[in-house]
Scaffold this motif. Sequence first.
Motif, mmCIF file in Angstrom:
data_model
loop_
_atom_site.group_PDB
_atom_site.id
_atom_site.type_symbol
_atom_site.label_atom_id
_atom_site.label_comp_id
_atom_site.label_asym_id
_atom_site.label_seq_id
_atom_site.Cartn_x
_atom_site.Cartn_y
_atom_site.Cartn_z
ATOM 1 N N LEU A 117 13.527 -24.615 9.293
ATOM 2 C CA LEU A 117 14.827 -24.044 9.651
ATOM 3 C C LEU A 117 14.737 -23.134 10.873
ATOM 4 C CD1 LEU A 117 17.719 -23.915 8.380
ATOM 5 C CD2 LEU A 117 17.028 -21.725 7.421
ATOM 6 N N ARG A 118 15.682 -23.288 11.770
ATOM 7 C CA ARG A 118 15.744 -22.406 12.920
ATOM 8 C C ARG A 118 16.503 -21.153 12.508
ATOM 9 N NH1 ARG A 118 19.158 -20.926 16.233
ATOM 10 N NH2 ARG A 118 20.738 -22.344 15.432
ATOM 11 N N ILE A 119 15.854 -20.017 12.568
ATOM 12 C CA ILE A 119 16.483 -18.767 12.138
ATOM 13 C C ILE A 119 17.387 -18.233 13.233
ATOM 14 C CG2 ILE A 119 16.043 -16.380 11.480
ATOM 15 C CD1 ILE A 119 13.515 -17.261 10.145
ATOM 16 N N PRO A 120 18.643 -17.977 12.934
ATOM 17 C CA PRO A 120 19.559 -17.495 13.972
ATOM 18 C C PRO A 120 19.243 -16.061 14.380
ATOM 19 C CG PRO A 120 20.650 -17.496 11.850
ATOM 20 C CD PRO A 120 19.306 -18.127 11.633
ATOM 21 N N THR A 122 19.777 -12.257 14.749
ATOM 22 C CA THR A 122 20.478 -11.275 13.918
ATOM 23 C C THR A 122 20.497 -9.904 14.582
ATOM 24 O OG1 THR A 122 18.425 -10.784 12.734
ATOM 25 C CG2 THR A 122 19.879 -12.437 11.760
ATOM 26 N N ASP A 124 22.576 -8.592 16.529
ATOM 27 C CA ASP A 124 23.868 -7.901 16.499
ATOM 28 C C ASP A 124 24.073 -7.146 15.185
ATOM 29 O OD1 ASP A 124 23.837 -10.398 15.368
ATOM 30 O OD2 ASP A 124 25.983 -10.728 15.595
ATOM 31 N N HIS A 125 23.342 -7.504 14.154
ATOM 32 C CA HIS A 125 23.383 -6.733 12.912
ATOM 33 C C HIS A 125 22.280 -5.664 12.885
ATOM 34 C CE1 HIS A 125 25.619 -10.348 11.478
ATOM 35 N NE2 HIS A 125 26.274 -9.462 10.777
ATOM 36 N N PHE A 127 19.290 -6.262 12.360
ATOM 37 C CA PHE A 127 18.514 -6.641 11.176
ATOM 38 C C PHE A 127 17.202 -7.276 11.599
ATOM 39 C CE2 PHE A 127 17.276 -9.129 7.514
ATOM 40 C CZ PHE A 127 17.713 -8.389 6.428
ATOM 41 N N GLU A 128 16.097 -6.792 11.029
ATOM 42 C CA GLU A 128 14.774 -7.330 11.352
ATOM 43 C C GLU A 128 14.363 -8.343 10.287
ATOM 44 O OE1 GLU A 128 11.726 -4.303 11.363
ATOM 45 O OE2 GLU A 128 10.271 -5.843 10.756
ATOM 46 N N VAL A 129 14.362 -9.624 10.650
ATOM 47 C CA VAL A 129 14.050 -10.679 9.687
ATOM 48 C C VAL A 129 12.542 -10.776 9.482
ATOM 49 C CG1 VAL A 129 14.162 -13.154 9.208
ATOM 50 C CG2 VAL A 129 16.116 -12.001 10.265
ATOM 51 N N ARG A 130 12.105 -10.750 8.216
ATOM 52 C CA ARG A 130 10.685 -10.912 7.888
ATOM 53 C C ARG A 130 10.384 -12.352 7.476
ATOM 54 N NH1 ARG A 130 8.774 -5.426 5.796
ATOM 55 N NH2 ARG A 130 9.279 -4.200 7.638
ATOM 56 N N ASP A 131 11.198 -12.896 6.587
ATOM 57 C CA ASP A 131 11.051 -14.303 6.238
ATOM 58 C C ASP A 131 12.371 -14.805 5.695
ATOM 59 O OD1 ASP A 131 11.169 -13.260 3.702
ATOM 60 O OD2 ASP A 131 9.502 -14.427 2.924
ATOM 61 N N PHE A 132 12.376 -15.989 5.103
ATOM 62 C CA PHE A 132 13.641 -16.504 4.581
ATOM 63 C C PHE A 132 13.404 -17.408 3.386
ATOM 64 C CE2 PHE A 132 12.201 -19.725 7.507
ATOM 65 C CZ PHE A 132 12.599 -20.928 6.940
ATOM 66 N N GLN B 135 18.979 -17.295 2.841
ATOM 67 C CA GLN B 135 18.819 -15.852 2.805
ATOM 68 C C GLN B 135 17.743 -15.438 3.783
ATOM 69 O OE1 GLN B 135 18.251 -14.958 -1.413
ATOM 70 N NE2 GLN B 135 20.475 -14.789 -1.425
ATOM 71 N N ARG B 137 15.513 -12.619 4.851
ATOM 72 C CA ARG B 137 15.021 -11.422 4.178
ATOM 73 C C ARG B 137 14.337 -10.510 5.185
ATOM 74 N NH1 ARG B 137 13.361 -12.901 -1.421
ATOM 75 N NH2 ARG B 137 11.385 -11.903 -1.004
#
Lengths: 153, 153
Positions: A117-120, A122, A124-125, A127-132, B135, B137
């Motif tokens: 999956l290509r992670i969009p 974030t 603008d939020h 938000f620091e994405v660690r995983d999904f 999600q 995370r």
Amino acid sequence: MDDAAKTERMDAYRRICRDQGLRITVQKRAILEAVLDLDNHPTADQVYESVARVVPDISRTTVYRTLEGFARIGVITKACHPGRSTRYDPRVELHHHLICLHCDAVIDITDTGLDALRIPDTSDHGFEVRDFRVQLRGICRRCQTKDRKEKST
Amino acid sequence: MDDAAKTERMDAYRRICRDQGLRITVQKRAILEAVLDLDNHPTADQVYESVARVVPDISRTTVYRTLEGFARIGVITKACHPGRSTRYDPRVELHHHLICLHCDAVIDITDTGLDALRIPDTSDHGFEVRDFRVQLRGICRRCQTKDRKEKST
DNA sequence: AGCTAATTGCAAATATGTAGCGTTAAGAAC
DNA sequence: GTTCTTAACGCTACATATTTGCAATTAGCT
């Protein structure tokens, strides 16, 4: 989980404890072994039930506290679920879940398509994405047959 | 949620109740309006706090029971989260979530790339997929700044 | 207006999780 | 292997989050 994988995880846990000045006790070792053996994304209480068969006089408090600690240092993770009590996941690597909307079961699935999956963005939020995780929501096998029975009566 | 969308949702709710022989009460209407206005994936208690400002002598039990019922008939959904109390989501259509692993915040995101996900075959699990959520995370903005402050002291 | 069963609210019970605190013991230092 | 420091344990009590049983109420059909 098989023995080789468990040994590897236990070694990783030892390294983390050494680095952070944490101590490894009989209780913690038993809790980690128990949760590594459970594949149903157990609640803290379910882990307690399992550990208590090995270390009968372990305290519930210790299990709750220890699982929280394990998740904090990244030895295990918390699973996202639709229910009302925290659920722990022995798997820390990328994987995904089937979520039953009737019984709140959380079932592991592995799929390279989902992993890719290509992670969009974030940012603008802030938000620091660690995983999904991808969660496929629906009805598990058990609930399907149960529902059919209930309707036919 | 804006008034037009709320009216639409209320109408859909009326239809469902008519079809299923359910009754619409002052309490249920107020609960639905409250939850449609909350965008933070509230717990039942948070919905209660909000409803109680409009219907002061509503019972907590009613709010808990009604939200469960709403989710069962598909008027709202349950959000998957890492925490310890059930969280409700006014949105029923396809969308996704940012999950903060520090404070358990659930933040809506919309992304057509995520929506286009190819759902893998789950027939070997006997699982019937209804929909899905991605999600992401990580750590939310608030927790990032909070953590920085704590480290600097 | 009357009827019926869905719904409500209360009180009490049950899950689930946390805090405070004195005691125990892991593991580093010697 | 003894000593020492402090992380971790287990207990009790508390806090929070729901759920259940039941009598009273009321929505919506006729």
